[in-house]
Design a protein around this motif. Structure first.
Motif, PDB file in Angstrom:
ATOM      1  N   CYS A  99      -7.032   1.720   3.432  1.00  0.00           N
ATOM      2  CA  CYS A  99      -7.001   1.414   2.054  1.00  0.00           C
ATOM      3  C   CYS A  99      -8.028   2.285   1.301  1.00  0.00           C
ATOM      4  CB  CYS A  99      -7.794   0.010   1.952  1.00  0.00           C
ATOM      5  SG  CYS A  99      -6.776  -1.262   2.675  1.00  0.00           S
ATOM      6  N   THR A 100      -9.176   2.888   1.838  1.00  0.00           N
ATOM      7  CA  THR A 100      -9.997   3.738   1.246  1.00  0.00           C
ATOM      8  C   THR A 100      -9.152   5.026   0.979  1.00  0.00           C
ATOM      9  OG1 THR A 100     -11.684   2.698   2.369  1.00  0.00           O
ATOM     10  CG2 THR A 100     -12.335   4.852   1.354  1.00  0.00           C
ATOM     11  N   VAL A 101      -8.864   5.493   2.081  1.00  0.00           N
ATOM     12  CA  VAL A 101      -8.261   6.891   2.019  1.00  0.00           C
ATOM     13  C   VAL A 101      -7.027   7.032   1.097  1.00  0.00           C
ATOM     14  CG1 VAL A 101      -7.071   8.774   3.175  1.00  0.00           C
ATOM     15  CG2 VAL A 101      -8.989   7.653   4.166  1.00  0.00           C
ATOM     16  N   VAL A 102      -6.057   5.885   1.083  1.00  0.00           N
ATOM     17  CA  VAL A 102      -5.049   5.856   0.166  1.00  0.00           C
ATOM     18  C   VAL A 102      -5.560   5.752  -1.270  1.00  0.00           C
ATOM     19  CG1 VAL A 102      -3.006   4.400  -0.468  1.00  0.00           C
ATOM     20  CG2 VAL A 102      -3.423   4.911   1.912  1.00  0.00           C
ATOM     21  N   PHE A 103      -6.584   4.905  -1.457  1.00  0.00           N
ATOM     22  CA  PHE A 103      -7.045   4.569  -2.731  1.00  0.00           C
ATOM     23  C   PHE A 103      -7.677   6.006  -3.385  1.00  0.00           C
ATOM     24  CE2 PHE A 103     -10.836   3.076  -5.438  1.00  0.00           C
ATOM     25  CZ  PHE A 103     -10.049   2.524  -6.594  1.00  0.00           C
ATOM     26  N   ILE A 104      -8.384   6.639  -2.485  1.00  0.00           N
ATOM     27  CA  ILE A 104      -8.840   7.940  -3.157  1.00  0.00           C
ATOM     28  C   ILE A 104      -7.787   8.915  -3.397  1.00  0.00           C
ATOM     29  CG2 ILE A 104     -10.292   9.796  -2.407  1.00  0.00           C
ATOM     30  CD1 ILE A 104     -11.886   7.927  -0.941  1.00  0.00           C
ATOM     31  N   VAL A 130      10.415   3.374   4.561  1.00  0.00           N
ATOM     32  CA  VAL A 130       9.194   4.019   5.223  1.00  0.00           C
ATOM     33  C   VAL A 130       7.968   3.210   4.806  1.00  0.00           C
ATOM     34  CG1 VAL A 130       7.297   5.706   5.076  1.00  0.00           C
ATOM     35  CG2 VAL A 130       9.812   6.375   5.264  1.00  0.00           C
ATOM     36  N   SER A 131       7.843   2.549   3.697  1.00  0.00           N
ATOM     37  CA  SER A 131       6.864   1.823   3.183  1.00  0.00           C
ATOM     38  C   SER A 131       6.687   0.372   4.000  1.00  0.00           C
ATOM     39  CB  SER A 131       6.868   1.371   1.766  1.00  0.00           C
ATOM     40  OG  SER A 131       8.033   0.647   1.229  1.00  0.00           O
ATOM     41  N   LEU A 132       8.194  -0.266   4.115  1.00  0.00           N
ATOM     42  CA  LEU A 132       8.097  -1.514   4.978  1.00  0.00           C
ATOM     43  C   LEU A 132       8.069  -1.063   6.486  1.00  0.00           C
ATOM     44  CD1 LEU A 132       8.956  -4.479   4.689  1.00  0.00           C
ATOM     45  CD2 LEU A 132      11.444  -3.780   5.187  1.00  0.00           C
ATOM     46  N   ALA A 133       8.203  -0.161   6.897  1.00  0.00           N
ATOM     47  CA  ALA A 133       7.942   0.570   8.354  1.00  0.00           C
ATOM     48  C   ALA A 133       6.449   0.513   8.578  1.00  0.00           C
ATOM     49  CB  ALA A 133       8.840   1.592   8.678  1.00  0.00           C
ATOM     50  N   GLY A 134       5.660   1.132   7.495  1.00  0.00           N
ATOM     51  CA  GLY A 134       4.188   1.346   7.608  1.00  0.00           C
ATOM     52  C   GLY A 134       3.752  -0.105   7.553  1.00  0.00           C
ATOM     53  N   GLY A 135       4.241  -1.012   6.642  1.00  0.00           N
ATOM     54  CA  GLY A 135       3.584  -2.364   6.733  1.00  0.00           C
ATOM     55  C   GLY A 135       3.623  -2.878   8.262  1.00  0.00           C
ATOM     56  N   PHE A 136       4.854  -2.654   8.432  1.00  0.00           N
ATOM     57  CA  PHE A 136       5.216  -3.536   9.740  1.00  0.00           C
ATOM     58  C   PHE A 136       4.259  -3.183  11.126  1.00  0.00           C
ATOM     59  CE2 PHE A 136       7.542  -3.758  14.056  1.00  0.00           C
ATOM     60  CZ  PHE A 136       7.756  -4.810  13.923  1.00  0.00           C
ATOM     61  N   VAL A 137       4.123  -1.695  11.293  1.00  0.00           N
ATOM     62  CA  VAL A 137       3.435  -1.014  12.137  1.00  0.00           C
ATOM     63  C   VAL A 137       2.138  -1.304  11.808  1.00  0.00           C
ATOM     64  CG1 VAL A 137       2.279   1.002  13.242  1.00  0.00           C
ATOM     65  CG2 VAL A 137       4.934   0.843  12.531  1.00  0.00           C
ATOM     66  N   HIS A 138       1.392  -1.658  10.794  1.00  0.00           N
ATOM     67  CA  HIS A 138      -0.048  -1.862  10.694  1.00  0.00           C
ATOM     68  C   HIS A 138      -0.187  -3.507  10.920  1.00  0.00           C
ATOM     69  CE1 HIS A 138      -3.589  -3.035   8.330  1.00  0.00           C
ATOM     70  NE2 HIS A 138      -2.881  -3.842   7.715  1.00  0.00           N
ATOM     71  N   SER A 139       0.702  -4.163  10.484  1.00  0.00           N
ATOM     72  CA  SER A 139       0.438  -5.797  10.830  1.00  0.00           C
ATOM     73  C   SER A 139       0.941  -5.912  12.334  1.00  0.00           C
ATOM     74  CB  SER A 139       1.764  -6.493   9.829  1.00  0.00           C
ATOM     75  OG  SER A 139       1.681  -7.883  10.147  1.00  0.00           O
ATOM     76  N   ILE A 185       0.645  -1.182  -0.140  1.00  0.00           N
ATOM     77  CA  ILE A 185       0.061  -0.155  -0.129  1.00  0.00           C
ATOM     78  C   ILE A 185       0.904   1.265  -0.047  1.00  0.00           C
ATOM     79  CG2 ILE A 185      -1.615   1.519   1.277  1.00  0.00           C
ATOM     80  CD1 ILE A 185      -2.953  -1.122   2.362  1.00  0.00           C
ATOM     81  N   PHE A 186       1.873   1.261   0.858  1.00  0.00           N
ATOM     82  CA  PHE A 186       2.732   2.455   1.088  1.00  0.00           C
ATOM     83  C   PHE A 186       3.544   2.514  -0.102  1.00  0.00           C
ATOM     84  CE2 PHE A 186       1.712   1.531   5.402  1.00  0.00           C
ATOM     85  CZ  PHE A 186       0.924   2.834   5.570  1.00  0.00           C
ATOM     86  N   LEU A 187       4.191   1.448  -0.759  1.00  0.00           N
ATOM     87  CA  LEU A 187       4.992   1.430  -1.840  1.00  0.00           C
ATOM     88  C   LEU A 187       4.110   2.105  -3.023  1.00  0.00           C
ATOM     89  CD1 LEU A 187       7.488   0.912  -3.234  1.00  0.00           C
ATOM     90  CD2 LEU A 187       6.602  -1.691  -3.536  1.00  0.00           C
ATOM     91  N   LEU A 188       2.805   1.668  -3.269  1.00  0.00           N
ATOM     92  CA  LEU A 188       2.230   2.278  -4.338  1.00  0.00           C
ATOM     93  C   LEU A 188       2.044   3.777  -4.297  1.00  0.00           C
ATOM     94  CD1 LEU A 188      -0.604  -0.547  -4.666  1.00  0.00           C
ATOM     95  CD2 LEU A 188       1.342  -0.011  -6.272  1.00  0.00           C
ATOM     96  N   VAL A 189       1.905   4.143  -2.763  1.00  0.00           N
ATOM     97  CA  VAL A 189       1.749   5.719  -2.623  1.00  0.00           C
ATOM     98  C   VAL A 189       3.368   6.406  -3.281  1.00  0.00           C
ATOM     99  CG1 VAL A 189       1.792   7.419  -1.034  1.00  0.00           C
ATOM    100  CG2 VAL A 189       0.241   5.525  -0.887  1.00  0.00           C
TER     101      VAL A 189
END
Length: 315
Positions: free
Chosen positions: A205-210, A145-154, A110-114
């Motif tokens: 997911c919704t906010v990032v998608f928009i 940052v993308s990996l760290a964001g995924g880690f925190v979320h997980s 998700i964060f990588l696509l951003v």
């Protein structure tokens, strides 16, 4: 009344119970997994072996391919093996590990696509500042940052589920350990917790998608000032990104924006974005990217030339 966790393993029902259907699915999903691994690893090898693919966009593409390969590997091998087994079980610790890894790689994607959208914005809307803005340090920072964001979320997801009491039954109507099927098995009221999951997963997911669709809208609007050739190349790249974004986010939003509920279609939606999308991403990026296609052709021709040279020396 307090409950203790006396469940040591879960039973997975899978996609179907019929032996004939399971054998057919075994062949189908084995091929899907092999194509996924070959396609994503081919992108990694091509980018690293081709000096012409040295821009930040291809660095992000390599990272995306690695995440897709790992994301698919979290659930695919066990799912494929289970299709040949009578009893499909997974230990509690392995279930928690699978849950953590799938949200780690899913969140990282998700964060990588951003980050990839930001890269395209700078490249198309501010081309003169592209190399200074997207320097190597910035690219590495975005990847971390993308990996760290995924880690925190997980980690948040895992903590919520791991602390729940499971006292039976232990049957998961799914082919893997997923959030909502596990919440349904908890021996406590999970309504408030499910709303927290919606905030942590569905809202993100919704906010990032928009935001991503809006950013690509801005990028496409800016192409009016570009040359015809530049517009064609940018459109090809952007449509590839948009296709990947839609394939990944639409199923995720469907799965995680609602409170705890289990629909019959959920398993097939999970198949779509956990197994099918990682297979399609390499095809989407290579078929619509002339630079990547040409680099693969050169790499293949180089390999053939080396093989012919070896054969000549052997004679």
């Amino acid at each position: 009344m307090e409950y203790s966790n006396n469940v040591t393993e879960f039973v997975l029902l899978g996609l179907t119970q019929g032996p004939g259907g399971q054998k057919a699915l075994f062949v189908i999903f084995l091929l899907i997994y092999l194509v996924t691994m070959v396609g994503n690893l081919l992108i990694v090898v091509t980018v690293f072996a081709s000096p012409s693919l040295g821009s930040p966009m291809y660095l992000f593409l390599v990272y995306l391919s690695l995440i897709d390969a790992l994301y698919s590997t979290v659930s695919s091998p066990k799912f494929i093996i289970d299709l040949l087994c009578g009893q499909k079980t997974i230990s509690f610790s392995a279930c928690m590990g699978q849950l953590f890894l799938e949200h780690l790689f899913g969140g990282a994607e998700i964060f990588l696509l951003v980050a990839m959208a930001y890269d395209r914005y700078v490249a198309i809307c501010k081309p003169l500042h592209y190399m200074t803005t997207m320097n190597r340090q910035v690219c590495i920072l975005l990847l971390v940052v993308s990996l760290a964001g995924g880690f925190v979320h997980s980690l948040v997801q895992l903590i919520f589920v791991y602390t729940l009491p499971f006292c039976g039954p232990n049957i998961i109507d799914h082919f893997m350990c997923d959030m909502y099927p596990l919440l349904k098995l908890a021996c406590t009221d999970t309504y408030v917790l499910s709303l927290t999951m919606v905030d942590n997963g569905g809202t993100i997911c919704t906010v990032v998608f928009i935001c991503l669709l809006t950013s690509y809208g801005v990028i496409l609007n800016s192409l009016k000032t570009h040359s015809q050739e530049g517009r064609r190349k940018a459109l090809s790249t952007c449509f590839s990104h948009i296709t990947v974004v839609v394939l990944f986010f639409v199923p995720c939003i469907f799965m995680y924006v609602r409170p705890v509920s289990h629909l019959s279609v959920d398993k097939f939606i999970s198949v779509a974005y956990r197994l099918i999308t990682p297979m399609l991403n390499p095809l989407i990026y290579t078929l619509r990217n002339s630079d990547m296609t040409n680099a693969m052709k050169k790499l293949w021709c180089r390999k053939l030339a080396i093989d012919r040279l070896r054969m000549c020396h052997s004679y």
